[in-house]
Design an enzyme around this catalytic site. Structure first.
Site, short mmCIF file in Angstrom:
data_model
loop_
_atom_site.label_atom_id
_atom_site.label_comp_id
_atom_site.label_asym_id
_atom_site.label_seq_id
_atom_site.Cartn_x
_atom_site.Cartn_y
_atom_site.Cartn_z
N THR A 59 0.61 -1.15 0.02
CA THR A 59 0.10 0.03 -0.04
C THR A 59 0.79 1.15 0.04
OG1 THR A 59 -1.63 -1.33 1.15
CG2 THR A 59 -2.01 1.24 0.99
N LYS A 87 5.87 11.14 20.92
CA LYS A 87 6.37 11.93 21.75
C LYS A 87 5.12 12.61 22.36
CE LYS A 87 10.71 13.44 19.94
NZ LYS A 87 11.48 14.70 19.24
N ARG A 108 -1.74 5.72 6.92
CA ARG A 108 -2.29 4.50 7.58
C ARG A 108 -1.84 4.58 9.28
NH1 ARG A 108 -0.64 -1.51 5.80
NH2 ARG A 108 -2.46 -0.94 4.39
N HIS A 136 -10.45 0.11 4.90
CA HIS A 136 -9.43 0.25 4.00
C HIS A 136 -9.74 0.52 2.41
CE1 HIS A 136 -5.39 -0.37 2.08
NE2 HIS A 136 -5.15 -1.53 2.62
#
Ligand code: NCD
Length: 342
Positions: A59, A87, A108, A136
């Site tokens: 993908t 973070k 994604r 998807h």
């Protein structure tokens, strides 16, 4: 879907038959570029932010390749650990910043709904490359495009077909999106084959029921494939299980090889898989001994991913009707053009 230009592509729910037809018509026109018969510079100067916060080969690379084939540049980030999200940065902040560096973003992420959340902070269109076990959409479009081409080859249609989906139907986002997209078609028969714990979510089943598709649910592969036109296999999504041991309980439960195929399927049943197939011995869900079988469509399916993603980029960026104005010749030795139709 009224217009593609400037739109996010987050869910298959956005599509109707007309929109699908448009995507497929543009995808067909992308073939000469993908096969290096000619080049286009229509996206010269444009930048794709290709953000993959979860493992991906096909993908991620096919989004990047599609953009490059249209003449654009790709900036990529792969993995969560190398991103400031690790973070504690919010998706909104990441989106605000990265969208000012890009003209379009493909993304994604492991969490359901994350790509839609990201899109709320983005100033450029965002395309969902898979959000957790949710959806998807680009895979569903390329799957549907492949189904249409394979059936057309046999002189048949998507309306009225019989599809068997096998494997992890609970966590597999590709089967969720494809099933929903198939709700736009008429009189489809589904055979859903999975361990009971990994069954298709009720929400998806309810949508199939609403449009009158006939559904058979079973945990047995053998004896349930004899009527299917399309056999769509999926991997146990081990990364979504609480532990590897838990996932291992299901890996290898359903296997397809030459002899199982011959004994259980019609001679024209098309074999599909979104890939990657789990080829490790304890799973080996789709055996290599089918690699040369003419009905094995898995690599044609992956190739179609480039065409569909090229089509979506041109539509979202509003250049689908001017691509040919930016054509130029291919200068280098290429064998791609010979591969057409393989
Ligand atoms: C699928 C995915 O990521 O959902 N792969 C892909 O995009 N082709 C299927 C999978 O990982 O099993």
């Amino acid at each position: 879907m009224k217009t593609f230009t400037g739109s996010n592509i987050l869910s298959v729910d956005q599509f109707d038959r007309e929109a699908i037809h448009t995507v497929f018509e543009v995808a067909d026109r992308m073939e000469p570029y993908a096969h290096r018969k000619k080049r286009t510079r229509v996206l010269d100067g444009a930048i794709l932010g290709n953000l993959f916060f979860e493992p991906s080969t096909r993908t991620r690379v096919s989004f990047g390749t599609a953009f490059n084939l249209l003449g654009g540049e790709v900036r990529e980030t792969a993995g969560m650990n190398t991103s400031a999200l690790s973070k504690g940065e919010s998706l909104y902040d990441t989106a605000r910043v990265l969208s000012s560096y890009s003209d379009v973003i493909a993304m994604r992420h492991p969490q359901s709904g994350s790509v839609a959340e990201f899109a709320r902070g983005s100033r450029v269109p965002v395309i969902n490359g898979g959000d957790g076990s949710n959806e998807h959409p680009t895979q569903a479009l390329l799957d549907l495009y492949t189904i249409q081409k394979e059936l057309q080859h046999q002189g048949r249609d998507i309306d009225g077909m019989h599809i068997a989906m096998v494997g992890d139907l609970r966590f597999g986002r590709t089967v969720h999106s494809l099933s929903k997209l198939l709700c736009l078609y008429k009189n489809i028969r589904f055979t859903l084959i999975s361990p009971a714990d990994l069954a298709m979510p009720d929400k998806v089943l309810a949508e199939l029921d609403k449009v009158g598709h006939r559904v058979t649910i079973t945990d047995q592969l053998e004896g349930h494939l004899d009527k299917s036109d399309i056999l769509y296999l999926t991997r146990i999504q081990e990364e979504r299980f609480p532990s590897q041991e838990e996932a291992n309980k299901y890996r290898g439960k359903f296997r397809l090889n030459q002899s199982i195929y011959t004994q259980n399927c019609q001679s024209n049943t098309v074999i599909m898989h979104p890939l990657p197939r789990d080829s490790r011995a304890e799973a080996n869900e789709l055996d290599d001994d089918l690699n040369q079988h003419p009905n094995l469509a898995i690599f044609r399916q992956a190739d179609n991913g480039v065409l569909i993603r090229m089509a979506l980029f041109t539509l979202v960026l509003g250049v689908n009707n001017v691509i040919h104005h930016y054509d130029c010749p291919v200068q280098w030795l290429t064998s791609k053009s010979d591969q057409q139709g393989l």
